[in-house]
Scaffold this motif. Structure first.
Motif, mmCIF file in Angstrom:
data_model
loop_
_atom_site.group_PDB
_atom_site.id
_atom_site.type_symbol
_atom_site.label_atom_id
_atom_site.label_comp_id
_atom_site.label_asym_id
_atom_site.label_seq_id
_atom_site.Cartn_x
_atom_site.Cartn_y
_atom_site.Cartn_z
ATOM 1 N N ILE A 167 0.791 -1.069 0.147
ATOM 2 C CA ILE A 167 -0.115 -0.055 -0.042
ATOM 3 C C ILE A 167 0.898 1.340 0.174
ATOM 4 O O ILE A 167 1.959 1.112 0.392
ATOM 5 C CB ILE A 167 -1.014 0.196 1.285
ATOM 6 C CG1 ILE A 167 -0.104 0.428 2.567
ATOM 7 C CG2 ILE A 167 -1.884 -1.194 1.311
ATOM 8 C CD1 ILE A 167 -0.424 1.793 3.109
ATOM 9 N N GLU A 168 0.348 2.248 -0.642
ATOM 10 C CA GLU A 168 0.864 3.648 -0.663
ATOM 11 C C GLU A 168 0.146 4.538 0.411
ATOM 12 O O GLU A 168 -1.014 5.004 -0.078
ATOM 13 C CB GLU A 168 1.342 4.157 -1.980
ATOM 14 C CG GLU A 168 2.087 5.552 -1.944
ATOM 15 C CD GLU A 168 2.016 5.804 -3.214
ATOM 16 O OE1 GLU A 168 3.413 6.050 -3.816
ATOM 17 O OE2 GLU A 168 1.157 6.228 -4.171
ATOM 18 N N ALA A 169 0.802 4.908 1.346
ATOM 19 C CA ALA A 169 0.054 5.899 2.184
ATOM 20 C C ALA A 169 0.440 7.396 1.729
ATOM 21 O O ALA A 169 1.336 7.833 1.637
ATOM 22 C CB ALA A 169 0.689 5.624 3.682
ATOM 23 N N ARG A 198 4.763 2.001 1.941
ATOM 24 C CA ARG A 198 5.512 3.228 1.369
ATOM 25 C C ARG A 198 4.697 4.622 1.562
ATOM 26 O O ARG A 198 3.532 4.573 1.773
ATOM 27 C CB ARG A 198 5.613 3.047 -0.250
ATOM 28 C CG ARG A 198 6.307 1.662 -0.413
ATOM 29 C CD ARG A 198 5.785 1.271 -1.912
ATOM 30 N NE ARG A 198 6.350 2.241 -2.878
ATOM 31 C CZ ARG A 198 5.868 2.251 -4.122
ATOM 32 N NH1 ARG A 198 4.634 1.652 -4.397
ATOM 33 N NH2 ARG A 198 6.256 3.153 -4.993
ATOM 34 N N PHE A 199 5.504 5.752 1.565
ATOM 35 C CA PHE A 199 4.737 7.008 1.760
ATOM 36 C C PHE A 199 4.867 7.797 0.360
ATOM 37 O O PHE A 199 5.843 7.786 -0.396
ATOM 38 C CB PHE A 199 5.611 7.912 3.000
ATOM 39 C CG PHE A 199 5.328 7.406 4.331
ATOM 40 C CD1 PHE A 199 4.415 6.331 4.576
ATOM 41 C CD2 PHE A 199 6.124 7.657 5.270
ATOM 42 C CE1 PHE A 199 4.126 5.818 5.860
ATOM 43 C CE2 PHE A 199 6.123 7.213 6.602
ATOM 44 C CZ PHE A 199 5.137 6.285 6.754
ATOM 45 N N HIS A 200 3.691 8.218 0.069
ATOM 46 C CA HIS A 200 3.470 9.069 -1.030
ATOM 47 C C HIS A 200 3.969 10.491 -0.984
ATOM 48 O O HIS A 200 3.915 11.146 0.325
ATOM 49 C CB HIS A 200 2.112 9.331 -1.568
ATOM 50 C CG HIS A 200 1.775 10.123 -2.710
ATOM 51 N ND1 HIS A 200 2.295 9.946 -3.920
ATOM 52 C CD2 HIS A 200 1.297 11.405 -2.642
ATOM 53 C CE1 HIS A 200 2.075 10.902 -4.472
ATOM 54 N NE2 HIS A 200 1.374 11.790 -4.062
ATOM 55 N N PHE A 201 5.182 10.856 -1.855
ATOM 56 C CA PHE A 201 5.367 12.425 -1.454
ATOM 57 C C PHE A 201 4.485 13.366 -2.145
ATOM 58 O O PHE A 201 4.129 13.318 -3.247
ATOM 59 C CB PHE A 201 6.902 12.629 -2.329
ATOM 60 C CG PHE A 201 7.463 13.763 -2.196
ATOM 61 C CD1 PHE A 201 8.028 14.280 -1.186
ATOM 62 C CD2 PHE A 201 7.324 14.821 -3.445
ATOM 63 C CE1 PHE A 201 8.744 15.552 -1.031
ATOM 64 C CE2 PHE A 201 7.887 16.057 -3.173
ATOM 65 C CZ PHE A 201 8.632 16.314 -2.313
ATOM 66 N N ASP A 207 7.787 16.107 2.147
ATOM 67 C CA ASP A 207 8.441 15.350 3.078
ATOM 68 C C ASP A 207 8.953 13.965 2.587
ATOM 69 O O ASP A 207 8.176 13.131 2.297
ATOM 70 C CB ASP A 207 7.821 15.139 4.284
ATOM 71 C CG ASP A 207 8.704 14.480 5.457
ATOM 72 O OD1 ASP A 207 9.674 13.834 5.219
ATOM 73 O OD2 ASP A 207 8.383 14.706 6.555
ATOM 74 N N PRO A 208 10.228 13.640 1.983
ATOM 75 C CA PRO A 208 10.647 12.363 1.678
ATOM 76 C C PRO A 208 10.775 11.502 2.469
ATOM 77 O O PRO A 208 11.484 10.450 1.964
ATOM 78 C CB PRO A 208 11.777 12.998 0.669
ATOM 79 C CG PRO A 208 12.423 13.883 1.546
ATOM 80 C CD PRO A 208 11.425 14.690 2.236
ATOM 81 N N SER A 209 10.310 11.370 3.775
ATOM 82 C CA SER A 209 10.958 10.499 4.750
ATOM 83 C C SER A 209 10.147 9.065 4.372
ATOM 84 O O SER A 209 8.970 8.973 3.731
ATOM 85 C CB SER A 209 10.073 10.990 6.130
ATOM 86 O OG SER A 209 10.747 11.881 6.521
#
Length: 577
Positions: A167-169, A198-201, A207-209
């Motif tokens: 999933i992409e949060a 994964r985190f969406h930018f 924030d690329p964290s």
């Protein structure tokens, strides 16, 4: 337009005919026939050589022309002429006037503050005692709740897994948190192996964290073990199958707030078919109403598995300790305020704060930069006054300060301000500091060297604010959103169901804040009434379809009596056997 100008372009019949006979109006060049003779009793007659210059003759000519040719026009003009004459007689000529603004729609808080400040300073009434801020008598059930997400959870994953779930949060810190918890619940529902989200930018948060930068990965995996299997990456064989490119893995979109049945009937067959699937975007993609065992997974993920990473947790603890030391006047207790008055928030709200043309241009630029035409599309009408009346405008620092002083917090109260970069901070923060000189922020509590690794990462900075607010005696939310939503629930979970939260009624506040001549005593009375109402609403237990992130009871919490009864029963059974 004056009456003389209104008729200046109209010519009498004889004038028109003279003009034509001079050679400009006839295509054949032959003279036009003469005008018809008139009876002598008529004052208006056809005479090409003589003209009557007096005003009476001109008026008769105009009226006669209108009566013969434009009778309907006259009927329309007469009321307008009458109204215009009355307005001119009154000394003005405002043909179109704007309606009066809606009550509460104008920002006049600065004027009100200037009027009330002398009375605030001279008010020596005792303030709220932070160590007595909770009144247990309101609801005995609050005393009886304890956090027990681990105790009520059933075991998952006993059969072979159905596949891998990616999933992409998306969104900010707490919207991503929602996505992670929902992903854990869906993985349990589908008996899938969850890959670390994964985190969406996004170009607003910038924030690329990664997950490991915000949360403790090892703790997350370990806490969910036995319930949901979590891995850091896909097996090599699967990656090879998709050419080591995760974007080649099939991605499926799920409608917002999809029920559990949708995942079982639609997503589960796809997962079995492909062995691995992506679900993106994934914010708010699971209904709040799910089976109790799935709801328990959400509880476990949110309140137990998601712990901030070591760098965040370490600095956060130092900030809490320093805040407590600076609150020695109130036995180490402090008030935390979540202030949403950053530039992007003010722009998104479409509200106005008396900043004139400069503010308007800045807000339009910020909206276009962050949301690419969403607010400027054809047919979109922005009504700042209506937004304010409906309580949709973020409170300014000045308004928050006036509210808290009115509720009984005096200038010796320690306040922690959780916020990003305040819009026009120097000007807007000055009155809040004037009312609460002991105010602190993460920038005043930490050294520049300590904050350096976090600067430029909005989610990491928000995690520091979240942690300091979590341990405050009182939490004040001013605008809603995911940050206070999750924080209020987390505080309830940590403090056995009760944690003081102030949530003002902004629709009522804007009406008071516009009354610039209101007395301090009346303003205080209204603010204290609002505090009582906020307390009353804060102890209501969870309703159907309400978020467990806001109100963890009863799914994530248990009652002491029930736990004691269960333990007694277990001991009796063990004694018998």
């Amino acid at each position: 337009m004056t009456i003389s100008k209104l008729f200046s372009g109209m010519k009498t019949k004889s004038q028109v005919q003279n003009h034509v006979n001079n050679g400009y109006g006839s295509e054949s060049g032959s003279p036009s026939p003469p005008c018809s003779p008139h009876k002598q009793s008529k004052p208006l007659h056809c005479d090409r050589h003589k003209h009557r210059p007096n005003a009476q003759a001109l008026l008769y000519s105009i009226i006669g022309f209108l009566l013969r040719r434009h009778f309907r026009v006259l009927l329309l003009l007469l009321p307008l002429l009458y109204i215009s004459g009355m307005l001119m007689w009154a000394g003005t000529f405002p043909i179109i006037s704007r309606p009066d603004p809606l009550p509460g729609s104008l920002y006049r808080s600065g004027e009100l503050f200037r009027n009330l400040w002398p009375q605030m300073q001279s008010d020596n009434a005792s303030g709220i005692e932070l160590n007595k801020v909770w009144k247990w008598k309101y609801n005995w059930r609050l005393e009886d709740q304890i956090s027990c997400a681990k105790n009520t959870l059933k075991q998952f994953g006993s059969s072979s897994p159905s596949g891998y779930l990616i999933i992409e949060a998306n969104g900010g810190l707490n919207q991503q948190r929602s996505s992670i918890c929902n992903a854990v619940a869906v993985a349990g529902l589908l008996n899938a192996i969850l890959v670390i989200p994964r985190f969406h930018f996004h170009n607003v948060w910038m924030d690329p964290s990664k997950f490991r930068d915000i949360y403790d990965e090892d703790h997350f995996i370990r806490t969910l073990e036995g319930h949901v299997t979590v891995v850091r990456k896909l097996p090599e064989t699967l990656m090879e199958r998709f050419d080591y490119n995760i974007s080649n893995i099939p991605n499926f979109r799920v409608k917002a707030w999809a029920p559990a049945s949708h995942y079982l009937e639609v997503i589960y067959p796809l997962l079995r078919e492909h062995g691995v699937i992506q679900l993106s975007p994934f914010a708010n993609r699971l209904s709040m109403e799910v089976p109790s065992n799935i709801q328990s997974l959400r509880c476990l993920a949110n309140y137990e598995a998601l712990k901030f990473s070591v760098p965040i947790a370490t600095l956060a603890k130092q900030l809490v300790d320093r805040m407590r030391r600076k609150s020695s006047r109130t036995d180490g207790k402090y008030v935390s305020v979540h202030l949403r008055f950053e530039k992007d928030m003010v722009a998104f709200s479409c509200c106005e704060y008396n900043g004139g043309e400069t503010e308007k241009k800045e807000m339009e630029s910020a909206r276009e930069r962050g949301w690419k035409g969403k607010f400027s599309r054809k047919g979109r009408i922005i009504r700042p006054g209506l937004n304010r009346v409906k309580g949709r405008c973020p409170l300014t620092p000045l308004e928050v300060g006036m509210m808290l002083r009115g509720m009984g917090f005096n200038n010796s109260t320690s306040i922690y301000l959780a916020a990003g970069e305040i819009y026009q901070s120097k000007r807007n923060l000055a009155p809040l500091l004037q009312m609460f000189p002991l105010l602190q922020t993460k920038e005043t509590l930490a050294t520049p060297e300590e904050l350096a690794p976090f600067n430029g990462y909005s989610s990491r900075l928000a995690a520091l604010d979240y942690s300091v607010c979590l341990f405050s005696e009182v939490f004040v939310t001013t605008q809603g959103g995911n940050f206070p939503h999750f924080l209020m629930g987390h505080r309830r979970y940590m403090y056995n169901g009760h944690a003081k939260t102030i949530k003002p009624d902004k629709s009522k506040m804007v009406m008071l804040l516009q009354e610039v001549n209101i007395s301090w005593e009346v303003f205080k009375y209204q603010m204290k009434s609002m505090l009582v109402e906020s307390d009353r609403k804060g102890i209501v237990l969870r309703r159907t379809n309400q978020s467990i992130y806001l109100q963890p009871s009863p799914e994530c919490m248990c009652y002491r009596r029930a736990i004691n009864s269960m333990l007694t029963s277990q001991r009796s059974h063990q004694a018998v056997t």
